[in-house]
Structure formats: C-alpha cells, structure tokens
Design a protein around this motif. Structure first.
Motif, PDB file in Angstrom:
ATOM      1  N   GLY A   1     -34.835  25.067 -52.967  1.00 36.47           N
ATOM      2  CA  GLY A   1     -35.524  23.793 -53.157  1.00 36.47           C
ATOM      3  C   GLY A   1     -37.012  24.049 -53.301  1.00 36.47           C
ATOM      4  O   GLY A   1     -37.434  24.850 -54.132  1.00 36.47           O
ATOM      5  N   SER A   2     -37.813  23.406 -52.470  1.00 38.56           N
ATOM      6  CA  SER A   2     -39.260  23.615 -52.526  1.00 38.56           C
ATOM      7  C   SER A   2     -39.735  24.621 -51.480  1.00 38.56           C
ATOM      8  O   SER A   2     -40.935  24.770 -51.259  1.00 38.56           O
ATOM      9  CB  SER A   2     -39.991  22.286 -52.332  1.00 38.56           C
ATOM     10  N   ASP A   3     -38.815  25.320 -50.836  1.00 42.10           N
ATOM     11  CA  ASP A   3     -39.157  26.296 -49.800  1.00 42.10           C
ATOM     12  C   ASP A   3     -38.807  27.705 -50.264  1.00 42.10           C
ATOM     13  O   ASP A   3     -38.036  27.888 -51.207  1.00 42.10           O
ATOM     14  CB  ASP A   3     -38.420  25.964 -48.503  1.00 42.10           C
ATOM     15  N   ALA A   4     -39.377  28.691 -49.581  1.00 39.37           N
ATOM     16  CA  ALA A   4     -39.156  30.080 -49.976  1.00 39.37           C
ATOM     17  C   ALA A   4     -39.000  30.951 -48.739  1.00 39.37           C
ATOM     18  O   ALA A   4     -39.526  30.645 -47.675  1.00 39.37           O
ATOM     19  CB  ALA A   4     -40.324  30.575 -50.813  1.00 39.37           C
ATOM     20  N   GLU A   5     -38.247  32.068 -48.909  1.00 39.90           N
ATOM     21  CA  GLU A   5     -38.051  33.035 -47.828  1.00 39.90           C
ATOM     22  C   GLU A   5     -38.183  34.447 -48.372  1.00 39.90           C
ATOM     23  O   GLU A   5     -37.712  34.741 -49.464  1.00 39.90           O
ATOM     24  CB  GLU A   5     -36.672  32.873 -47.186  1.00 39.90           C
TER      25      GLU A   5
ATOM     26  N   VAL B   1     -48.808  31.221 -54.664  1.00 39.74           N
ATOM     27  CA  VAL B   1     -48.221  31.874 -53.488  1.00 39.74           C
ATOM     28  C   VAL B   1     -46.851  32.429 -53.851  1.00 39.74           C
ATOM     29  O   VAL B   1     -46.522  33.569 -53.513  1.00 39.74           O
ATOM     30  CB  VAL B   1     -48.135  30.904 -52.290  1.00 39.74           C
ATOM     31  N   ASN B   2     -46.034  31.641 -54.554  1.00 33.23           N
ATOM     32  CA  ASN B   2     -44.731  32.135 -54.989  1.00 33.23           C
ATOM     33  C   ASN B   2     -44.866  33.431 -55.776  1.00 33.23           C
ATOM     34  O   ASN B   2     -44.129  34.388 -55.545  1.00 33.23           O
ATOM     35  CB  ASN B   2     -44.009  31.098 -55.860  1.00 33.23           C
ATOM     36  N   GLN B   3     -45.813  33.473 -56.699  1.00 26.19           N
ATOM     37  CA  GLN B   3     -45.995  34.655 -57.533  1.00 26.19           C
ATOM     38  C   GLN B   3     -46.437  35.854 -56.712  1.00 26.19           C
ATOM     39  O   GLN B   3     -45.915  36.953 -56.858  1.00 26.19           O
ATOM     40  CB  GLN B   3     -47.006  34.382 -58.654  1.00 26.19           C
ATOM     41  N   LYS B   4     -47.410  35.642 -55.819  1.00 27.13           N
ATOM     42  CA  LYS B   4     -47.920  36.740 -54.998  1.00 27.13           C
ATOM     43  C   LYS B   4     -46.831  37.308 -54.093  1.00 27.13           C
ATOM     44  O   LYS B   4     -46.655  38.522 -53.995  1.00 27.13           O
ATOM     45  CB  LYS B   4     -49.115  36.275 -54.167  1.00 27.13           C
TER      46      LYS B   4
END
Length: 133
Positions: free
Chosen positions: A109-113, A90-93
């Motif tokens: 941290g372990s979250d993304a925006e 998901v991070n990569q996409k």
C-alpha cells in the motif's frame, strides 16, 4: 558518576528528556505506531515532521529501525526497517540500499519495509544511508 545502561540514549538534553518522559509514562507515545517493543539491540524511531535533520530528511509519516545480533551468526546483523507513507525519494534511496546490500524491500500500500541480514563490514554504510538526513 557515569552510568551506562539499556536503553542508551543519545541526543540533545531536551530530546533525551522527551524520550525519558515517554519511557517513564509521563508523556504518551501514541504518535508512534511502528515501535513494537521488540528485543532489537538497536532501535530508532522517528516521526517525519522533524524536517531536514531527521533520518532520510523526514520523508515519511513514521520510521522505525531495529538491528539485532542473531544468535547463530557472529559475522553480521539482522535489520528491519518500516516506513509509513514514505515519499518517492525515500522509496528510491531505501530501494538502492536494499539492492546494494542484498536486502528485501517491499511496498505494501502506502507503507514500506526493508529487512535482511547485513554483514559486519557493511553495517556502517547501511546505517548511515538509513539514518543520515
């Protein structure tokens, strides 16, 4: 009689009924921590346990997307997405979507925006990329 209002809900009868239960207060929404009650024109929230039929195949603990029409821009949309504990895929996409559309993507941290302005011509591709399983 057909009625169209806000919020507008799309989905199966059972899924829509569960959303209405949350909105009306009949079911707790405690599992959703990212929904902020903002004024986005389009809001999507999902818990990642739904599997392959979920946005980005459910590769996160929780997902929120808000899309708004800014008052000073007639040719695009403000977009803000948040992910709790996204998987590497998901991070990569999402990082690829951000790069292709000049959006900001950050890991905290372990979250993304993901956030930024999307021109009208690119909105469909961005939404399909974020919401497709």
């Amino acid at each position: 009689v057909k009625v169209m209002g806000k919020p507008t809900l799309f989905g199966s009868q059972e899924a829509t009924r569960q959303v209405l239960d949350v909105i009306s207060g009949s079911q707790p929404a405690g599992n959703f921590t990212l929904v902020d009650g903002g004024d986005a024109d389009l809001q999507v929230a999902a818990l990642g346990s739904g599997g392959a039929s979920m946005p980005l195949s459910g590769g996160y603990r929780e997902f929120y997307l808000g899309v708004s029409v800014p008052e000073d821009q007639a040719n695009g949309f403000d977009l803000h997405a948040k992910y709790l504990q996204p998987t590497q895929s998901v991070n990569q996409k999402v990082s690829d979507i951000a790069e292709k559309n000049n959006l900001s993507y950050s890991l905290i941290g372990s979250d993304a925006e993901l956030s930024g302005f999307v021109v009208k011509e690119n909105l469909q591709n961005v939404l399909v990329g974020l919401l497709a399983p």
